[in-house]
Design a protein around this motif. Structure first.
Motif, PDB file in Angstrom:
ATOM      1  N   UNK A  57       0.834  -1.158   0.097  1.00  0.00           N
ATOM      2  CA  UNK A  57      -0.008   0.095  -0.024  1.00  0.00           C
ATOM      3  C   UNK A  57       0.907   1.192  -0.133  1.00  0.00           C
ATOM      4  N   UNK A  58       1.992   1.208   0.732  1.00  0.00           N
ATOM      5  CA  UNK A  58       3.030   2.251   0.696  1.00  0.00           C
ATOM      6  C   UNK A  58       3.355   2.780  -0.564  1.00  0.00           C
ATOM      7  N   UNK A  59       4.003   1.550  -1.274  1.00  0.00           N
ATOM      8  CA  UNK A  59       4.505   1.790  -2.639  1.00  0.00           C
ATOM      9  C   UNK A  59       3.406   2.320  -3.543  1.00  0.00           C
ATOM     10  N   UNK A  60       2.285   1.587  -3.405  1.00  0.00           N
ATOM     11  CA  UNK A  60       1.089   2.011  -4.359  1.00  0.00           C
ATOM     12  C   UNK A  60       0.859   3.641  -4.141  1.00  0.00           C
ATOM     13  N   UNK A  61       0.736   4.110  -2.971  1.00  0.00           N
ATOM     14  CA  UNK A  61       0.438   5.306  -2.636  1.00  0.00           C
ATOM     15  C   UNK A  61       1.580   6.401  -3.011  1.00  0.00           C
ATOM     16  N   UNK A  62       2.811   5.950  -3.092  1.00  0.00           N
ATOM     17  CA  UNK A  62       3.891   6.644  -3.526  1.00  0.00           C
ATOM     18  C   UNK A  62       3.905   6.790  -5.102  1.00  0.00           C
ATOM     19  N   UNK A  63       3.569   5.973  -5.577  1.00  0.00           N
ATOM     20  CA  UNK A  63       3.522   6.006  -7.228  1.00  0.00           C
ATOM     21  C   UNK A  63       2.201   6.628  -7.689  1.00  0.00           C
ATOM     22  N   UNK A  64       1.229   6.921  -7.037  1.00  0.00           N
ATOM     23  CA  UNK A  64      -0.053   7.453  -7.406  1.00  0.00           C
ATOM     24  C   UNK A  64      -0.033   8.787  -7.049  1.00  0.00           C
ATOM     25  N   UNK A  65       1.025   9.500  -6.484  1.00  0.00           N
ATOM     26  CA  UNK A  65       1.245  10.849  -6.354  1.00  0.00           C
ATOM     27  C   UNK A  65       1.018  11.536  -7.588  1.00  0.00           C
ATOM     28  N   UNK A  66       0.041  12.639  -7.786  1.00  0.00           N
ATOM     29  CA  UNK A  66      -0.073  13.393  -9.095  1.00  0.00           C
ATOM     30  C   UNK A  66      -0.900  12.752 -10.288  1.00  0.00           C
TER      31      UNK A  66
END
Length: 260
Positions: A57-66
């Motif tokens: 989830x942390x990796x997905x949130x980081x990739x989803x920025x913007x």
């Protein structure tokens, strides 16, 4: 009005209604396809491997920025242990543009239902297991935080704690169990109150003492030689992975030359 004309008007009206309904369905279908495509692109470039859903989830949130993709739900699942066994899911939501212009010579415009659209993505340890469309939560796409890790993690002060214990140690090393107890007593618990501390191991060999805590992703490994000098032990990453030497105290006494 003649019967023939009446029948023609009725048929035309039905056809117009059907066409309108079909157009709405096409708009929604295009919107959902666009949303799924955006989601799949995001997952392709994000880290989708991990031992628990909090890590993914942390990796997905980081990739989803913007990108406009919002994580609106996270569910942890106890893994059955086998390869491909689910470890949990994240629910992602996105609103797409109402009009898309294709960059062709005609500059074709397509209308689509902006949504929002939501998808539940189930993961196993090595990637995506399943993706399915679900209803978005009431109240809009409100981001939820990444949950705390449920698997052990290295204490934030682990390095300092290990060094202080080894530097204060008497010339004659105590038993490994005592070393472990002394280090563990100095570790700060994780602030979230959920994540457990990584296990501490100690080993004594020929007057040298080694202490380790962590795993293949984050490993604190420190040794004190017979001369009393304390040093960090740097291990090639391949040796820390499952099935290899691992992040344990005994690794400090192994042959740590690079394998290639």
């Amino acid at each position: 009005m003649p019967p023939t004309v009446c029948r023609t008007v009725v048929v035309l009206a039905v056809a117009l209604v059907a066409a309108a309904a079909g157009g709405c369905a096409d708009d929604e279908s295009r919107g959902r396809d666009a949303a799924r495509s955006t989601l799949e692109t995001l997952l392709d470039r994000s880290g989708t491997e991990g031992d628990e859903i909090a890590e993914i989830a942390a990796d997905v949130v980081e990739a989803a920025r913007g990108t406009g993709v919002v994580m609106v739900g996270v569910e942890h699942e106890e893994s059955a242990g086998g390869y491909g066994s689910p470890i949990g899911s994240v629910t992602l939501g996105i609103t797409v543009p109402e009009v898309v212009v294709e960059q062709d010579w005609q500059q074709t415009r397509h209308e689509q239902d902006p949504g929002p659209y939501c998808f539940e993505v189930t993961f196993h340890r090595r990637g995506v297991l399943d993706t399915r469309g679900v209803d978005c939560p009431d109240g809009g796409l409100v981001a939820v935080p990444v949950p705390p890790a449920r698997l052990p993690r290295v204490a934030v002060n682990a390095h300092d704690a290990v060094w202080s214990v080894l530097e204060e140690m008497p010339a004659e090393p105590p038993a490994p169990d005592r070393v472990v107890a002394d280090v563990t007593a100095r570790l700060e618990p994780h602030a979230n109150g959920v994540t457990p501390l990584a296990e501490v191991t100690a080993a004594v060999q020929d007057g040298s003492v080694a202490v380790a805590t962590g795993d293949g992703d984050e490993c604190v490994l420190v040794a004190r030689g017979p001369d009393g000098v304390v040093r960090d032990v740097h291990v090639p990453g391949v040796y820390l992975q499952p099935g290899e030497l691992g992040c344990v105290a005994g690794t400090a006494f192994a042959d740590l030359r690079p394998p290639h």
